[in-house]
Design an enzyme around this catalytic site. Structure first.
Site, short mmCIF file in Angstrom:
data_model
loop_
_atom_site.label_atom_id
_atom_site.label_comp_id
_atom_site.label_asym_id
_atom_site.label_seq_id
_atom_site.Cartn_x
_atom_site.Cartn_y
_atom_site.Cartn_z
N GLU B 247 0.84 -1.19 0.00
CA GLU B 247 0.00 0.00 0.00
C GLU B 247 0.89 1.25 0.00
OE1 GLU B 247 -2.56 0.54 3.43
OE2 GLU B 247 -3.97 1.68 2.20
N GLU B 376 -2.41 10.48 12.73
CA GLU B 376 -1.69 10.27 13.99
C GLU B 376 -0.78 9.05 13.89
OE1 GLU B 376 -5.00 10.83 13.74
OE2 GLU B 376 -4.98 12.88 14.46
C1 LIG Z 1 -12.72 5.82 3.27
C2 LIG Z 1 -12.18 4.67 4.05
C3 LIG Z 1 -11.93 3.46 3.41
C4 LIG Z 1 -11.44 2.38 4.13
N1 LIG Z 1 -11.25 1.21 3.46
C5 LIG Z 1 -10.84 0.11 4.16
C6 LIG Z 1 -10.73 -1.16 3.51
O1 LIG Z 1 -10.99 -1.30 2.32
N2 LIG Z 1 -10.35 -2.22 4.23
C7 LIG Z 1 -10.03 -2.12 5.55
O2 LIG Z 1 -9.66 -3.13 6.15
N3 LIG Z 1 -10.14 -0.93 6.20
C8 LIG Z 1 -10.55 0.18 5.54
N4 LIG Z 1 -10.67 1.38 6.19
C9 LIG Z 1 -10.43 1.42 7.63
C10 LIG Z 1 -9.21 2.20 8.05
O3 LIG Z 1 -8.05 1.47 7.82
C11 LIG Z 1 -9.39 2.51 9.52
O4 LIG Z 1 -10.52 3.36 9.63
C12 LIG Z 1 -8.21 3.21 10.12
O5 LIG Z 1 -7.11 2.32 10.20
C13 LIG Z 1 -8.52 3.76 11.52
O6 LIG Z 1 -9.14 2.84 12.34
P1 LIG Z 1 -10.46 3.20 13.16
O7 LIG Z 1 -11.43 3.73 12.20
O8 LIG Z 1 -10.83 2.01 13.93
O9 LIG Z 1 -10.07 4.35 14.12
P2 LIG Z 1 -9.33 4.18 15.53
O10 LIG Z 1 -8.16 3.31 15.36
O11 LIG Z 1 -10.31 3.82 16.55
O12 LIG Z 1 -8.84 5.65 15.76
C14 LIG Z 1 -9.63 6.68 16.40
C15 LIG Z 1 -8.73 7.87 16.66
O13 LIG Z 1 -7.72 7.47 17.58
C16 LIG Z 1 -6.45 7.74 17.06
N5 LIG Z 1 -5.50 6.72 17.50
C17 LIG Z 1 -5.65 5.38 17.50
N6 LIG Z 1 -4.52 4.78 17.93
C18 LIG Z 1 -3.65 5.76 18.18
C19 LIG Z 1 -2.31 5.78 18.63
N7 LIG Z 1 -1.61 4.66 18.88
N8 LIG Z 1 -1.73 6.97 18.77
C20 LIG Z 1 -2.41 8.13 18.50
N9 LIG Z 1 -3.65 8.17 18.09
C21 LIG Z 1 -4.27 7.00 17.92
C22 LIG Z 1 -6.62 7.70 15.57
O14 LIG Z 1 -5.60 8.43 14.91
C23 LIG Z 1 -8.00 8.32 15.41
O15 LIG Z 1 -7.87 9.71 15.42
C24 LIG Z 1 -11.16 2.49 5.50
C25 LIG Z 1 -11.40 3.71 6.14
C26 LIG Z 1 -11.90 4.78 5.45
C27 LIG Z 1 -12.16 6.04 6.16
#
Ligand SMILES: Cc1cc2nc3c(=O)[nH]c(=O)nc-3n(C[C@H](O)[C@H](O)[C@H](O)COP(=O)(O)OP(=O)(O)OC[C@H]3O[C@@H](n4cnc5c(N)ncnc54)[C@H](O)[C@@H]3O)c2cc1C
Lengths: 351, 406
Positions: B247, B376
């Site tokens: 990626e 982040e």
């Molecule tokens: C348009 C779109 C397409 C996507 N497509 C796919 C896909 O095809 N397949 C797939 O598997 N996934 C997909 N995703 C998922 C994407 O990979 C995740 O949304 C992303 O990794 C964040 O995870 P979360 O949404 O659970 O947020 P969380 O991990 O819960 O994060 C919430 C907040 O906490 C912060 N945070 C979390 N951990 C830390 C840390 N260690 N330090 C500092 N801050 C932190 C984050 O930065 C964020 O601001 C997609 C997401 C979007 C928005």
């Protein structure tokens, strides 16, 4: 695609950095804050390594290597926060090279190439001229203290003044970064000779591209120091570098430096090849590097906590120099405004 | 320094240009075509993909034996630069060709490669990535979807989320937990999942922008044959990291966000109550700052191309791109919408030519700051992998997962 300095130049960059680290350690930069002394050893070193002669054609005692070695040297000067009369090197020399009459070039360029003379540019405001004699005060002038020759502006033209004349007075000013001296120069009906060219832009762009490299060198050293410190300093049972507020700050500094370096590198190419996009590329390099160094200096100081506010730490060296470099050649807002004007007018870069 | 393509690449570019001029849909300026529905998009994408495949442009850097172009990553980037000029259907094959197929080539058995790679490249089969879950995004290794070995098959139960393109995909890469008594990262395994298999239920998620590009995927008793397993049981974390590395290497992938050129373009034409927008000092300052960023990123791509030309992998500079471009797209979009005053609260289609792209950056800019690693997390990655700062202390990696999740 080869968007990098050649291997020879990368080696030269390495040599320059190591040589200047030795000739101009940060301890020397700290002393300079009290003494305001130029680092003569570092200046001589640049002479020995051919840097002072690199922007000067071989007809006049230069080595004709062009601006690239100078850009690399500027980065090493920034890295070591060396107290060097860079205005002579970055700005005055190319201005005499591009706008001086053959006699003026013959008189000054060999001395500038050998390092036995330095020059300053005092063109910020226009002076009065009568019968080839200049009168007026100009201040602040970068690198004017101890300069052998000054370039001034009068009657929409550039003039050269031999500073050995009696009717010139230099007065050192107190500046926030004594490693970059500023002075006031008073001309009292001082004899001057007219320069043949009046296009000062090339030399100005040359100067800001060099300064951009210097800013990147300084920002990189500041970042390195903060990385080292944040890996050692502990708080709440952990090294502070494991905390995200510190990590993200340092990541942002690195990002700004990488972007600024890319701009500077392109501008160096543009400068070295005489490309028509130099004004745009130089403005971008200038604006980007100024922001990167100001940000890096300010935020790496923060990473050092109270120690960062002491005279003993290195932080204030970067903090001062970042301010001094932002102040020369016009404020960053102006450069950004110039950049915007060019973009709105549809200017683009060559590559 | 030399910005010219190598003679071979220059020839490649000229041919690509000529081919595109003859075969690509008409240029329609900046901004992407909005597709009325998935079926139209997929049909258009399939047609375009098969045209590219027939000409060797479908997956330029992938091996010829599977229908790839047998070229270099540099040529792949060159083709993208040229393809950019056209409004071609975009997005349907990005995940499959950018992440899934390289993973299959790196980890799959010969049988797997033969079965899947050529069909993915020709566009016959579409792929998606099922990694994220409701309780596992940034902390991907916290995922709970279970795969249990029963005879020659694996039985999968759980839920995935944010799965882009699941609604029209044929296959997907699935990361699942195969051993809950192992530590968090050690109990995972990477599989291929047939998206049409019984027990796979795709429910679209309505997005902020009204679109439905991503989905929830419910998996209930889904059978996966053991030959669809891509890593040893428990080796899934390393496998998933391979996918995420691809990626990151997917250099120059266009995420379709606006940049300084859009800001210049529109502000030059836009009259506000205080005069032309491009005359406003604040707007001009943002123009300059935005240009510094996106021109800087373009120059960093030149550096990546330089590294590739020297046979090196792209350096860490690649991690900067998304971090800088996504939040900047939000900034520019907000500035432009702000300049429209009350009208700026209308939908993009009501604002006139070019404004749908602005609206899209307003909404999709937000998504791109999250997808593929949040801002982040990217800063953490830069700090830890590039600058060498210590990892945060954590206590979730050494205990068996089922003790932690309880
Ligand atoms: C348009 C779109 C397409 C996507 N497509 C796919 C896909 O095809 N397949 C797939 O598997 N996934 C997909 N995703 C998922 C994407 O990979 C995740 O949304 C992303 O990794 C964040 O995870 P979360 O949404 O659970 O947020 P969380 O991990 O819960 O994060 C919430 C907040 O906490 C912060 N945070 C979390 N951990 C830390 C840390 N260690 N330090 C500092 N801050 C932190 C984050 O930065 C964020 O601001 C997609 C997401 C979007 C928005």
């Amino acid at each position: 695609m080869e968007f990098d300095f050649s291997e020879d130049y990368r080696l030269l960059a390495d040599q320059l950095r190591r040589a200047l680290e030795e000739a101009a350690p940060l301890e020397a930069a700290r002393k300079t804050v009290d003494t305001g002394q130029i680092n003569v050893t570092a200046w001589e070193l640049l002479g020995e390594m051919g840097i002072l002669a690199s922007g000067i054609s071989t007809d006049f005692g230069g080595n004709g290597l062009g601006p690239l070695p100078l850009c690399l040297a500027a980065e090493a000067i920034g890295w070591s926060v060396a107290a060097i009369p860079t205005a002579s090197l970055y700005h005055a020399t190319p201005l005499i090279q591009s706008c001086g009459s053959p006699e003026q070039q013959d008189r000054w360029l060999p001395a500038l190439a050998s390092g036995s003379a330095t020059a300053c540019v005092a063109t910020d405001s226009a002076l009065a001229v009568e019968d080839d004699h200049i009168t007026g005060v100009i201040s602040p002038v970068s690198g004017g203290t101890g300069a052998s020759v000054a370039i001034v502006r009068a009657n929409n033209q550039l003039w050269l003044v031999d500073m050995a004349e009696n009717a010139v007075e230099q007065e050192a000013l107190e500046s926030r970064d004594p490693g970059r001296q500023l002075c006031r120069i008073t001309f009292r009906n001082t004899p001057a000779t007219r320069m043949t060219g009046d296009d000062a832009d090339l030399a100005l762009n040359h100067a800001v591209v060099c300064v951009a490299f210097e800013q990147i060198g300084g920002a990189s050293r500041a970042l390195n120091g903060a990385i080292d410190y944040s890996r050692e300093r502990r708080a709440f049972g952990q090294t502070i570098g494991s905390y995200q507020a510190i990590k993200h700050k340092l990541a942002d500094i690195w990002t700004k430096i990488e972007i600024a370096r890319a701009h500077a590198m392109y501008a160096a190419w543009s400068l070295g090849t005489g490309a028509v996009d130099l004004p745009l590329a130089a403005a971008a390099a200038r604006a980007s590097a100024t922001e990167a160094y100001l940000f890096a200096a300010q935020e790496t100081l923060q990473v050092h906590g109270g120690y960062g506010f002491t005279f003993e730490s290195d932080s204030h060296l970067f903090y001062r120099r970042a301010r001094a470099l932002a102040a020369c050649y016009g404020p960053a807002v102006e450069w950004r405004s110039r950049l915007a004007a060019r973009l709105i007018a549809g200017e683009t870069t060559k590559h | 320094m030399d910005f010219a393509d190598s003679p071979i690449d220059a020839q490649f570019r000229a041919q690509a240009r000529e081919w595109l001029a003859a075969h690509a849909p008409v240029t329609r300026g900046r901004g992407r075509v909005a597709w009325p529905d998935d079926a139209t998009l997929v049909a258009a994408a399939r047609e375009w993909q098969s045209k590219k495949a027939a000409a060797g442009y479908a997956a330029i850097a992938l091996p010829r034996e599977y229908g790839g172009g047998g070229g270099t990553t540099t040529q792949q980037i060159i083709f993208r630069q040229e393809e950019e000029r056209y409004d071609v259907p975009f997005g349907v094959y990005e995940i499959g060709l950018g992440m899934c197929v390289p993973t299959l080539l790196a980890l799959g058995s010969d049988k797997v490669k033969e079965r899947f790679v050529a069909r993915a490249i020709s566009g016959a089969e579409i792929w998606c990535q099922l990694f994220s879950e409701p309780a596992a995004g940034s902390d991907l290794a916290a995922l709970r979807t279970k795969a249990v070995k029963t005879g020659e098959n694996w039985l999968v139960d759980g839920q995935k989320v944010w799965t882009t393109g699941a609604q029209f995909s044929d296959y997907g890469l699935l990361l699942a937990r195969t051993d809950s008594s192992a530590t968090k990262h050690a109990g995972l395994t990477l599989f291929i999942i047939d998206m049409r298999a019984p027990g796979v239920e795709v429910r679209p998620i309505r997005q902020l922008d009204g679109g439905v590009e991503f989905n929830e995927v419910f998996l209930s008793g889904v059978m996966i044959p053991d030959e669809f397993r891509l890593t040893v049981p428990g080796g899934g974390w390393a496998g998933a990291m391979t996918t995420l590395m691809f990626e990151r290497l997917n250099v120059g992938a266009n995420i379709g966000l606006i940049d300084s050129s859009t800001l210049i373009d529109i502000s030059r034409r836009l009259e506000t109550s205080t005069g032309r927008a491009s005359d406003d000092p604040h707007v001009r300052d943002i123009i300059a700052q935005a240009y510094l960023n996106d021109r800087g990123l373009k120059l960093l791509t030149y550096r990546t191309l330089t590294n590739l030309g020297r046979g090196q992998l792209p350096g860490p500079e690649q991690s900067i791109t998304k971090l800088v471009i996504a939040s900047q797209a939000q900034l520019i979009a907000n500035l432009l919408l702000d300049l429209r005053g009350q009208e700026g609260a209308l939908v993009g289609s009501a604002l006139g030519d070019g404004w749908e792209a602005v609206e899209r950056s307003w909404s999709f800019g937000a998504a791109m700051r999250i997808a593929g690693g949040t801002d982040e997390i990217l800063r953490n990655v830069i700090a830890e992998r590039v600058l060498g700062l210590p990892a945060a202390k954590r206590d979730d990696t050494t205990r068996p997962f089922n003790e932690d999740a309880a």
